[in-house]
Scaffold this motif. Structure first.
Motif, PDB file in Angstrom:
ATOM      1  N   GLY A 181     -10.018 -18.873  16.013  1.00  0.00           N
ATOM      2  CA  GLY A 181     -10.546 -18.149  14.864  1.00  0.00           C
ATOM      3  C   GLY A 181      -9.444 -17.573  13.998  1.00  0.00           C
ATOM      4  N   TYR A 182      -9.854 -17.143  12.815  1.00  0.00           N
ATOM      5  CA  TYR A 182      -8.921 -16.617  11.815  1.00  0.00           C
ATOM      6  C   TYR A 182      -9.542 -15.345  11.233  1.00  0.00           C
ATOM      7  N   TYR A 183      -8.840 -14.231  11.373  1.00  0.00           N
ATOM      8  CA  TYR A 183      -9.332 -12.947  10.841  1.00  0.00           C
ATOM      9  C   TYR A 183      -8.387 -12.524   9.723  1.00  0.00           C
ATOM     10  N   PHE A 184      -8.836 -12.660   8.504  1.00  0.00           N
ATOM     11  CA  PHE A 184      -7.978 -12.312   7.367  1.00  0.00           C
ATOM     12  C   PHE A 184      -7.805 -10.791   7.301  1.00  0.00           C
ATOM     13  N   TRP A 185      -6.560 -10.369   7.048  1.00  0.00           N
ATOM     14  CA  TRP A 185      -6.321  -8.935   6.812  1.00  0.00           C
ATOM     15  C   TRP A 185      -6.196  -8.731   5.310  1.00  0.00           C
ATOM     16  N   SER A 186      -7.148  -8.145   4.681  1.00  0.00           N
ATOM     17  CA  SER A 186      -8.258  -7.436   5.266  1.00  0.00           C
ATOM     18  C   SER A 186      -9.495  -7.679   4.404  1.00  0.00           C
ATOM     19  N   LEU A 187     -10.636  -7.275   4.927  1.00  0.00           N
ATOM     20  CA  LEU A 187     -11.853  -7.405   4.120  1.00  0.00           C
ATOM     21  C   LEU A 187     -11.725  -6.594   2.837  1.00  0.00           C
ATOM     22  N   ILE A 188     -11.288  -5.340   3.003  1.00  0.00           N
ATOM     23  CA  ILE A 188     -11.240  -4.419   1.860  1.00  0.00           C
ATOM     24  C   ILE A 188      -9.892  -3.703   1.811  1.00  0.00           C
ATOM     25  N   ASP A 189      -9.531  -3.251   0.638  1.00  0.00           N
ATOM     26  CA  ASP A 189      -8.364  -2.367   0.518  1.00  0.00           C
ATOM     27  C   ASP A 189      -8.560  -1.201   1.474  1.00  0.00           C
ATOM     28  N   ASN A 190      -7.478  -0.718   2.036  1.00  0.00           N
ATOM     29  CA  ASN A 190      -7.637   0.425   2.943  1.00  0.00           C
ATOM     30  C   ASN A 190      -6.332   1.217   3.041  1.00  0.00           C
ATOM     31  N   PHE A 191      -6.332   2.200   3.911  1.00  0.00           N
ATOM     32  CA  PHE A 191      -5.173   3.099   4.071  1.00  0.00           C
ATOM     33  C   PHE A 191      -4.066   2.361   4.819  1.00  0.00           C
ATOM     34  N   GLU A 192      -2.939   2.122   4.142  1.00  0.00           N
ATOM     35  CA  GLU A 192      -1.898   1.275   4.723  1.00  0.00           C
ATOM     36  C   GLU A 192      -0.775   2.130   5.342  1.00  0.00           C
ATOM     37  N   TRP A 193      -1.116   2.948   6.331  1.00  0.00           N
ATOM     38  CA  TRP A 193      -0.139   3.677   7.142  1.00  0.00           C
ATOM     39  C   TRP A 193       0.923   4.373   6.279  1.00  0.00           C
ATOM     40  N   THR A 194       2.224   4.112   6.482  1.00  0.00           N
ATOM     41  CA  THR A 194       3.219   4.871   5.711  1.00  0.00           C
ATOM     42  C   THR A 194       3.170   4.541   4.218  1.00  0.00           C
ATOM     43  N   GLU A 195       2.537   3.448   3.852  1.00  0.00           N
ATOM     44  CA  GLU A 195       2.397   3.130   2.421  1.00  0.00           C
ATOM     45  C   GLU A 195       1.167   3.814   1.832  1.00  0.00           C
ATOM     46  N   GLY A 196       0.372   4.447   2.655  1.00  0.00           N
ATOM     47  CA  GLY A 196      -0.789   5.201   2.183  1.00  0.00           C
ATOM     48  C   GLY A 196      -1.659   4.368   1.266  1.00  0.00           C
ATOM     49  N   TYR A 197      -1.947   4.926   0.077  1.00  0.00           N
ATOM     50  CA  TYR A 197      -2.747   4.198  -0.921  1.00  0.00           C
ATOM     51  C   TYR A 197      -1.869   3.707  -2.076  1.00  0.00           C
ATOM     52  N   ASP A 198      -0.605   3.476  -1.785  1.00  0.00           N
ATOM     53  CA  ASP A 198       0.295   2.891  -2.787  1.00  0.00           C
ATOM     54  C   ASP A 198      -0.372   1.641  -3.370  1.00  0.00           C
ATOM     55  N   PRO A 199      -0.573   1.599  -4.695  1.00  0.00           N
ATOM     56  CA  PRO A 199      -1.291   0.448  -5.274  1.00  0.00           C
ATOM     57  C   PRO A 199      -0.624  -0.894  -4.992  1.00  0.00           C
ATOM     58  N   ARG A 200       0.653  -0.878  -4.654  1.00  0.00           N
ATOM     59  CA  ARG A 200       1.300  -2.168  -4.353  1.00  0.00           C
ATOM     60  C   ARG A 200       0.866  -2.713  -2.993  1.00  0.00           C
ATOM     61  N   PHE A 201       0.200  -1.878  -2.208  1.00  0.00           N
ATOM     62  CA  PHE A 201      -0.179  -2.318  -0.859  1.00  0.00           C
ATOM     63  C   PHE A 201      -1.693  -2.415  -0.704  1.00  0.00           C
ATOM     64  N   ARG A 202      -2.290  -3.219  -1.561  1.00  0.00           N
ATOM     65  CA  ARG A 202      -3.735  -3.467  -1.471  1.00  0.00           C
ATOM     66  C   ARG A 202      -3.923  -4.830  -0.820  1.00  0.00           C
ATOM     67  N   PHE A 203      -4.606  -4.845   0.313  1.00  0.00           N
ATOM     68  CA  PHE A 203      -4.730  -6.075   1.106  1.00  0.00           C
ATOM     69  C   PHE A 203      -6.109  -6.725   1.003  1.00  0.00           C
TER      70      PHE A 203
END
Ligand code: IFM
Length: 447
Positions: free
Chosen positions: A375-397
């Motif tokens: 199987g393949y689980y894409f990261w991620s379904l939705i934008d979310n809180f990216e740890w030390t990058e927080g909600y930095d707009p450059r880190f939308r997955f």
């Protein structure tokens, strides 16, 4: 050469996405990441996870989106700090909410893979020393038993720990995650305890649910020397590769942990405690060893200036590395594999469609060679809180974008692409021509 118009995947293939509790649920106030957020100094602009994607209240709305996008699998995590808010005290209402979520997934035809530990520890565990305290092995096993007893009728694919190598390197070696240590002995103890905790959890799950399929999600990177002719870079690269990713899997395969320059640690109880390996695959780095008198001693990771990279220090995008890693894992360990994460931070969705296509192409090649990827689980379904990058707009997955002020969602073009791939059970020439025409030649030429 036969011309084909579609890369078909096996009928039973799990097409999904992945998320984790602290990144999506919101209002988690009883774990070590919450404490670090309050303390400040670790996260982009000192942000806090806050409401995140508000999944504790509205996960089902996103489950509807997954189903509408034809996904038949989802990897989510259970938050230990909710289940056991204080040592030995269990919150049955939290377990009931997770039951509701798992039922919600199943009702929509989505098979859950449940991760028991995705980076966060309850505050009481972190106050007692987290992974450096060997009691965590007993605590984690007890928590596992509680969760599996409560939810085992709804899930049978379990992931014990997410990215143990990342936890150890970021918390105990690089000083990036709270409490920001740079302590080799601490890292060693944490690694040993984490592997023992994984093994205890593995056995507990099988004890309660003999048919369960249990693995862990391992972050693996392609490492290569910055200067292929420099023996120093070569040695440093081999060392980083061994310490960051090979040590863990080899220890589980052999029951012995071999640490260069130290004694070997016998751990017979961890031997053969994987039914599958989950590969979290994102990037490639080049390693350069800096030495006096030209620089102070340092192991730097770099990227080639002419290659596509992610933002910041994200690394080079290198789809072939997924194929190489899968082939190596199968050759060495001979157990089924999953892609438990793969994705790219890309707010404007400029590169994500091509990223998905080129990585699925490599995945298809691996399956075609006989590598059993389930199987393949894409990261991620939705934008979310990216740890030390927080909600930095450059880190939308996300395949789905989130407005964190209003909780509104918007599907990105890559979301529509992935939806069509899941619907079709593979990658068609039409889709590639529509979303990344520059890749059509590469993807279908050798097929
Ligand atoms: O967001 C993380 C996830 O929690 C673990 N693996 C990598 C992802 C992207 O950085």
């Amino acid at each position: 050469m036969t011309l084909i118009n579609k890369l078909n995947f096996p009928d039973s293939f799990q097409w999904g996405t992945a998320t984790s509790s602290h990144q999506v649920e919101g209002n988690l106030t009883n774990n070590d990441w919450y404490a670090a957020e309050q303390q400040g100094g670790y996260i982009y602009e000192n942000q806090r996870s806050g409401q995140a994607c508000d999944w504790w209240n509205r996960a089902e709305e996103d489950f509807d989106r997954m189903a509408a996008m034809h996904q038949n699998a989802h990897r989510l995590s259970i938050e230990w700090s909710r289940i056991e808010p204080r040592q030995g005290v269990w919150d049955e209402s939290a377990l009931a909410r997770y039951r509701e979520m798992l039922v919600g997934l199943r009702q929509r035809g989505i098979t859950p893979m449940v991760t028991l530990h995705h980076f966060t520890n309850p505050l009481w565990v972190s106050e007692a020393g987290s992974w450096e305290n060997e009691q965590i092995i007993t605590w984690f096993e007890r928590y596992t038993r509680k969760v599996v007893a409560a939810l085992g009728d709804l899930a049978d694919i379990w992931c014990t720990i997410n990215e143990p190598g990342v936890v150890v390197s970021h918390t105990y070696l690089l000083g990036r995650w709270a409490p920001g240590k740079r302590d080799i002995n601490g890292a060693l103890h944490a690694t040993i305890n984490m592997m023992r905790a994984h093994a205890a959890s593995y056995r507990a799950i099988h004890d309660l649910q003999p048919t369960a399929q249990v693995g862990l999600a391992h972050h693996m990177i392609i490492w290569k020397p910055w200067r292929p002719y420099a023996i120093t870079d070569l040695l440093a690269t081999n060392m980083v590769r061994y310490m960051f990713q090979e040590l863990l899997l080899k220890t589980i395969a052999w029951g012995v942990m071999r640490v260069p320059g130290r004694r070997s640690y016998l751990m017979p109880e961890v031997r053969n405690t994987l039914d599958w390996i989950g590969l979290n695959y994102y990037q490639r780095y080049r390693i350069r060893l800096g030495l006096p008198p030209f620089s102070k001693p340092s192991v730097e990771h770099r990227t080639h200036p002419d290659l596509q990279t992610g933002p910041g220090e994200w690394g080079e995008i290198h789809p072939r590395g997924m194929f190489d890693t899968l082939r190596m894992l199968w050759k060495v360990y001979r157990i089924p594999l999953y892609i438990t994460e793969n994705g790219i931070p890309d707010e404007n969705d400029e590169n994500r469609p091509g990223f998905i296509i080129s990585h699925l192409h490599q995945l298809w090649e691996a399956i075609r060679e006989g590598v059993p990827v389930k199987g393949y689980y894409f990261w991620s379904l939705i934008d979310n809180f990216e740890w030390t990058e927080g909600y930095d707009p450059r880190f939308r997955f996300g395949l789905i974008g989130v407005n964190f002020e209003t909780q509104e969602r918007h599907i990105r073009p890559s979301g529509n692409l992935y939806s069509a791939i899941c619907r079709d059970g593979g990658l068609s020439r039409d889709l590639v021509s529509q979303y990344a025409p520059h890749l059509a030649q590469t993807v279908f030429s050798g097929a």
